[in-house]
Design an enzyme around this catalytic site. Structure first.
Site, PDB file in Angstrom:
ATOM      1  N   GLU A 143      -0.892  -9.222  -1.268  1.00 34.12           N
ATOM      2  CA  GLU A 143      -2.331  -9.505  -1.132  1.00 34.12           C
ATOM      3  C   GLU A 143      -3.020  -9.513  -2.500  1.00 34.12           C
ATOM      4  O   GLU A 143      -3.909 -10.329  -2.749  1.00 34.12           O
ATOM      5  CB  GLU A 143      -2.978  -8.477  -0.189  1.00 34.12           C
ATOM      6  CG  GLU A 143      -2.514  -8.698   1.251  1.00 34.12           C
ATOM      7  CD  GLU A 143      -3.051  -7.649   2.207  1.00 34.12           C
ATOM      8  OE1 GLU A 143      -2.764  -6.460   1.981  1.00 34.12           O
ATOM      9  OE2 GLU A 143      -3.762  -8.024   3.158  1.00 34.12           O
TER      10      GLU A 143
ATOM     11  N   GLU B 269       3.582  -5.840   7.232  1.00 36.75           N
ATOM     12  CA  GLU B 269       2.776  -4.782   7.853  1.00 36.75           C
ATOM     13  C   GLU B 269       3.102  -4.566   9.326  1.00 36.75           C
ATOM     14  O   GLU B 269       3.070  -3.426   9.809  1.00 36.75           O
ATOM     15  CB  GLU B 269       1.280  -5.089   7.687  1.00 36.75           C
ATOM     16  CG  GLU B 269       0.722  -4.788   6.291  1.00 36.75           C
ATOM     17  CD  GLU B 269       0.889  -5.933   5.297  1.00 36.75           C
ATOM     18  OE1 GLU B 269       1.681  -6.855   5.580  1.00 36.75           O
ATOM     19  OE2 GLU B 269       0.238  -5.901   4.242  1.00 36.75           O
TER      20      GLU B 269
ATOM     21  N   ALA C   7       0.866  -1.185   0.000  1.00 36.64           N
ATOM     22  CA  ALA C   7       0.000   0.000   0.000  1.00 36.64           C
ATOM     23  C   ALA C   7       0.899   1.231   0.000  1.00 36.64           C
ATOM     24  O   ALA C   7       2.068   1.155   0.377  1.00 36.64           O
ATOM     25  CB  ALA C   7      -0.873  -0.013   1.246  1.00 36.64           C
TER      26      ALA C   7
ATOM     27  N   GLY D 168       0.290  -5.080   0.660  1.00 29.03           N
ATOM     28  CA  GLY D 168      -0.843  -5.062  -0.263  1.00 29.03           C
ATOM     29  C   GLY D 168      -0.478  -5.646  -1.625  1.00 29.03           C
ATOM     30  O   GLY D 168      -1.342  -6.174  -2.333  1.00 29.03           O
TER      31      GLY D 168
HETATM   32  N1  3HC Z   1       4.628   3.458  -0.096  1.00 29.41           N
HETATM   33  C1  3HC Z   1       5.124   4.674  -0.418  1.00 29.41           C
HETATM   34  N2  3HC Z   1       6.429   4.899  -0.662  1.00 29.41           N
HETATM   35  C2  3HC Z   1       7.254   3.846  -0.604  1.00 29.41           C
HETATM   36  C3  3HC Z   1       6.805   2.557  -0.285  1.00 29.41           C
HETATM   37  C4  3HC Z   1       5.423   2.363  -0.030  1.00 29.41           C
HETATM   38  N3  3HC Z   1       4.920   1.186   0.261  1.00 29.41           N
HETATM   39  N4  3HC Z   1       7.868   1.724  -0.297  1.00 29.41           N
HETATM   40  C5  3HC Z   1       8.935   2.470  -0.621  1.00 29.41           C
HETATM   41  N5  3HC Z   1       8.574   3.746  -0.808  1.00 29.41           N
HETATM   42  C6  3HC Z   1       9.423   4.868  -1.225  1.00 29.41           C
HETATM   43  C7  3HC Z   1      10.512   5.157  -0.214  1.00 29.41           C
HETATM   44  O1  3HC Z   1      10.058   6.041   0.789  1.00 29.41           O
HETATM   45  C8  3HC Z   1      11.573   5.765  -1.096  1.00 29.41           C
HETATM   46  O2  3HC Z   1      11.187   7.089  -1.344  1.00 29.41           O
HETATM   47  P1  3HC Z   1      12.280   8.257  -1.494  1.00 29.41           P
HETATM   48  O3  3HC Z   1      13.111   7.883  -2.670  1.00 29.41           O
HETATM   49  O4  3HC Z   1      11.457   9.481  -1.671  1.00 29.41           O
HETATM   50  O5  3HC Z   1      13.062   8.241  -0.218  1.00 29.41           O
HETATM   51  C9  3HC Z   1      11.432   4.998  -2.403  1.00 29.41           C
HETATM   52  O6  3HC Z   1      10.124   4.445  -2.383  1.00 29.41           O
HETATM   53  C10 3HC Z   1      12.428   3.872  -2.569  1.00 29.41           C
HETATM   54  O7  3HC Z   1      12.377   3.069  -1.419  1.00 29.41           O
HETATM   55  P2  3HC Z   1      13.678   2.315  -0.882  1.00 29.41           P
HETATM   56  O8  3HC Z   1      14.811   3.264  -0.798  1.00 29.41           O
HETATM   57  O9  3HC Z   1      13.289   1.582   0.336  1.00 29.41           O
HETATM   58  O10 3HC Z   1      13.947   1.322  -2.120  1.00 29.41           O
HETATM   59  P3  3HC Z   1      14.514  -0.152  -2.120  1.00 29.41           P
HETATM   60  O11 3HC Z   1      14.610  -0.520  -3.536  1.00 29.41           O
HETATM   61  O12 3HC Z   1      15.717  -0.242  -1.245  1.00 29.41           O
HETATM   62  O13 3HC Z   1      13.389  -1.046  -1.417  1.00 29.41           O
HETATM   63  C11 3HC Z   1      11.149  -1.864  -1.003  1.00 29.41           C
HETATM   64  C12 3HC Z   1      12.123  -1.187  -2.001  1.00 29.41           C
HETATM   65  C13 3HC Z   1      11.638  -3.276  -0.697  1.00 29.41           C
HETATM   66  C14 3HC Z   1       9.779  -1.893  -1.632  1.00 29.41           C
HETATM   67  C15 3HC Z   1      11.163  -1.061   0.333  1.00 29.41           C
HETATM   68  O14 3HC Z   1      10.970   0.302   0.020  1.00 29.41           O
HETATM   69  C16 3HC Z   1      10.095  -1.471   1.315  1.00 29.41           C
HETATM   70  O15 3HC Z   1      10.309  -2.382   2.061  1.00 29.41           O
HETATM   71  N6  3HC Z   1       8.971  -0.741   1.313  1.00 29.41           N
HETATM   72  C17 3HC Z   1       7.916  -0.945   2.281  1.00 29.41           C
HETATM   73  C18 3HC Z   1       7.161  -2.197   2.010  1.00 29.41           C
HETATM   74  C19 3HC Z   1       6.006  -2.336   2.963  1.00 29.41           C
HETATM   75  O16 3HC Z   1       6.135  -2.264   4.144  1.00 29.41           O
HETATM   76  N7  3HC Z   1       4.839  -2.565   2.386  1.00 29.41           N
HETATM   77  C20 3HC Z   1       3.667  -2.772   3.186  1.00 29.41           C
HETATM   78  C21 3HC Z   1       2.920  -1.495   3.256  1.00 29.41           C
HETATM   79  S1  3HC Z   1       1.514  -1.655   4.309  1.00 29.41           S
HETATM   80  C22 3HC Z   1       0.351  -2.431   3.351  1.00 29.41           C
HETATM   81  O17 3HC Z   1       0.655  -2.852   2.273  1.00 29.41           O
HETATM   82  C23 3HC Z   1      -1.020  -2.500   3.929  1.00 29.41           C
HETATM   83  C24 3HC Z   1      -1.902  -3.433   3.178  1.00 29.41           C
HETATM   84  O18 3HC Z   1      -1.950  -4.658   3.847  1.00 29.41           O
HETATM   85  C25 3HC Z   1      -3.315  -2.891   3.063  1.00 29.41           C
END
Ligand code: 3HC
Length: 688
Positions: free
Chosen positions: A136, A156, A94, A133
């Site tokens: 999912e 999450e 998400a 997400g």
């Molecule tokens: N939403 C918004 N921005 C995100 C994001 C996300 N899910 N994931 C990464 N970004 C942004 C980062 O803030 C960063 O932004 P910036 O360049 O402005 O600083 C940019 O994307 C690149 O991120 P990384 O430097 O972390 O890039 P990597 O290539 O090293 O890693 C990744 C990529 C593995 C996707 C890592 O960013 C990550 O782990 N992201 C979070 C994943 C996560 O926790 N997802 C679950 C979200 S909650 C959810 O999905 C709820 C659902 O169940 C309803």
């Protein structure tokens, strides 16, 4: 993102198929939203998510996906769908940036339900990372193929949340309840091979993933799509489920989300799917507004911000394949293991053959421990040991790319070492000092090319602790700084760049915190009340238990040296001096702030008497101090020092202070760090 799909930029019609019907042989192209495109070729619609940098499932992606599925379902020329992402990500989850705003329709559960309920088969082609997400969405598809480099997970809980779009209910239907508790409760991310073994993906495809997914989905045409939510939940051994749950709960003391995740996954076994996903969604929405989630979001973005270092745009790191480590004591051995873990060849140097051999044994012992705990395999250990050489002479470092010194923290010892090293190593080899308290500028000044000197401050045990302070000395060259950062990252560390000051960021903030603890004692709290209050807040150990562990002598010696120049107007608590005078030097001497009986820490009435006498000598009227006041003052002390470090340019931003305290000093991540807490308190305070 460089690797854009061929569909990007091609002629696109609206989601309703506006535009002339193309000739039969031409693929039909659609832009379902600004971030979702479709291409229909011989009846199969390839839907691509294209939302750089990580294809987060933002409102535009959700809108586009819903439109794409709607179109595929209604279009008689479409018989099946392949869903994939552009670049190296499928969907990174998400959009975390939306979590501070009210949810914007269409919501992810609606999109996921539309995918799963579609009467035409939909196959996910997981080209890369599929998290939260993103996974999912994939779980709702009727089959999943993955590229070998794909990484999957429901992380999450690391954001203080539970999956909010069916993850807690669909995953156990594929992998069983115990494995789902482990994955969702820990937020662990797995590689494609593990995902295939567990049953999350059906097959790994080494090349032409989309082609393979197209063939797979064609074979499903005319069959009843396999809906994950219709699958039965395997009857796992209850003991195995309990063990998985207990492990998650033990590791997430004080947090809400992991316990909720465990509860929801357990429910998959006996609550109807529709009821369970409704519960999941309500839990997700409640947690989204929690302090825990706000704190963990702060940590997530702080880590990304910390990676942006002033002056390093477009500066490339020097290539590093071999690392020399001088000094193979506890710290040096830990650094060696971290370097071996990071894939480097390591040359460890000690002053004698016997000391070098002892160093090798220490390193091998640490690697053995990792095998015994199941963190790595015997083959991994052997591969690491094969990359280790040891020597009793600096000459072994002749061809090295970067040297880290981890010798005794004494200016003469370190400067002499660096002077000797410059006659041995290549002129462009990086020289890194692991000093904790010395001025690295003075060490740098002792060598001919100070621009190649940088601070690389690890935290003990260095193979475990994630923090590495990267000290930018006055003359450190940008390439050298970039190299230190890149090496630390390869070792699995979180590098935080800081300027030169005594104790750098962490020890400066920790000292302020410890001082505040001493003020609290002088005011009337006992050391045990101070430790208990901050431990109940979430730190693993209070300041006095930590002091005992580290030993009280070094700080005492420092205080005696500083006595003559100490500012008389500054509040000074002399209780630690009285303890040292009474021979209480901490855990190793059997007593310090606590007594140690059979190695067990326990309060000691003698300490309370020393404290009472010290208060009386100063004429301080002691008063009871509540746990809330203790926590508030300890955190305020950390935050005040942090603010000073930011103002002085030692730390680039307040988030860096939080990351240092979380990753180096055991501050609980789910509380966000001292600066985060102080910032929230300020926001909440009524205007003057
Ligand atoms: N939403 C918004 N921005 C995100 C994001 C996300 N899910 N994931 C990464 N970004 C942004 C980062 O803030 C960063 O932004 P910036 O360049 O402005 O600083 C940019 O994307 C690149 O991120 P990384 O430097 O972390 O890039 P990597 O290539 O090293 O890693 C990744 C990529 C593995 C996707 C890592 O960013 C990550 O782990 N992201 C979070 C994943 C996560 O926790 N997802 C679950 C979200 S909650 C959810 O999905 C709820 C659902 O169940 C309803």
């Amino acid at each position: 993102m460089s690797d854009r799909s061929s569909a990007t930029g091609s002629r696109a019609a609206g989601p309703t198929g506006a535009g002339a019907t193309p000739p039969a042989a031409q693929p039909q192209r659609f832009a379902f939203s600004a971030t979702v495109i479709g291409e229909v070729d011989a009846g199969v619609m390839l839907v691509l998510i294209d939302n750089p940098p990580v294809n987060a499932a933002s409102a535009s992606v959700r809108t586009g996906l819903l439109a794409a599925i709607g179109r595929a379902a209604a279009d008689p020329d479409v018989v099946a769908v392949v869903l994939s992402g552009t670049g190296k990500t499928f969907v990174g989850g998400a959009d975390i940036r939306e979590f501070n705003l009210p949810p914007e329709p269409p919501l992810l559960p609606e999109v996921v339900a539309a995918i799963e309920d579609c009467a035409k088969p939909i196959v996910a082609a997981l080209n890369g990372v599929a998290l939260g997400g993103g996974l999912e969405i994939a779980l709702a598809c009727h089959a999943r193929l993955a590229a070998p480099g794909a990484k999957l997970g429901l992380p999450e809980v690391k954001l203080g949340l539970v999956p909010g779009a069916g993850g807690t209910q669909r995953l156990p239907r594929l992998v069983g309840v115990a494995a789902a508790i482990d994955l969702i409760g820990s937020g662990r991310i797995v590689d494609a091979g593990t995902a295939e073994r567990l049953g999350i993906v059906d097959r790994i495809v080494a090349s032409d993933l989309v082609g393979a997914a197209t063939a797979t989905v064609r074979a499903l045409v005319g069959t009843v799509p396999r809906r994950t939510s219709d699958l039965p939940v395997a009857a796992d051994d209850p003991a195995e489920i309990d063990a998985a749950a207990a492990k998650v709960l033990a590791r997430s003391r004080g947090q809400q989300a992991p316990a909720e995740a465990v509860r929801l996954v357990r429910a998959a076994a006996d609550v109807p799917f529709a009821d369970a996903v409704a519960d999941e969604r309500a839990t997700f929405l409640a947690l989204r507004n929690s302090d825990e989630a706000a704190a963990l979001r702060h940590v997530f973005f702080a880590e990304r911000a910390a990676a942006k270092v002033y002056g390093l745009d477009d500066v490339a790191a020097l290539p590093v394949a071999t690392i020399g480590i001088v000094g193979l004591g506890l710290m040096g051995s830990g650094i060696a293991v971290a370097a071996l873990d990071g894939g480097f060849a390591v040359v460890g140097v000690e002053t004698s053959a016997a000391a070098a051999e002892a160093g090798r044994a220490r390193i091998a012992g640490l690697l053995d421990k990792s095998v015994a705990s199941g963190r790595s395999s015997a083959a991994d250990r052997d591969a690491r040991l094969a990359r280790l050489t040891i020597s009793d002479g600096l000459a072994a470092l002749a061809g090295i790319d970067l040297v880290i010194e981890a010798v005794f923290d004494d200016l003469d010892v370190k400067t002499r070492l660096f002077q000797s090293l410059q006659g041995v190593v290549r002129p462009n080899a990086v020289l890194a000092t692991n000093t904790s308290y010395l001025d690295p500028d003075r060490i740098a000044a002792a060598v001919d090319r100070p621009e190649r000197v940088v601070g690389l401050h690890f935290f003990s045990p260095a193979n475990v602790m994630r923090l590495a302070e990267i000290v930018r000395c006055a003359k450190t060259a940008p390439t050298v700084l970039a190299t230190a950062i890149s090496v630390a990252r390869a070792m699995g560390k979180l590098p935080i760049v800081c300027g030169v000051t005594e104790g750098f960021i962490g020890n400066r903030v920790f000292s302020a915190y410890r001082r505040a603890g001493e003020f609290l004692i002088e005011d009337g709290a006992s050391p045990y009340e101070v430790d208990a209050a901050i431990e109940a807040f979430g730190l693993a150990m209070g300041p006095f238990a930590v002091s005992d562990l580290a030993g009280l002598e070094i700080a005492w010696a420092l205080r005696k040296r500083q006595a003559a120049t100490r500012d008389a107007s500054e509040r000074y608590v002399d209780i630690a001096d009285r303890l040292c005078e009474a021979g209480r030097f901490g855990q190793r001497s059997g007593k310090g702030w606590y007594a140690y009986v059979d190695g067990k820490r326990q309060p000691d009435p003698e300490v309370l008497m020393i404290v009472a006498a010290a208060r009386a000598a100063k004429g301080v009227a002691s008063r009871p101090v509540a746990a809330e006041e203790i926590v508030e003052r300890l955190i305020a002390a950390m935050a005040d020092e942090g603010r000073m470090l930011v103002a002085a340019g030692i730390a680039a931003r307040s988030g860096d202070i939080d990351l240092v305290m979380i990753n180096g000093y055991g501050f609980p991540a789910h509380k966000g760090g001292p600066m985060f807490i102080a910032g929230r308190a300020q926001e909440a305070a009524p205007p003057h």
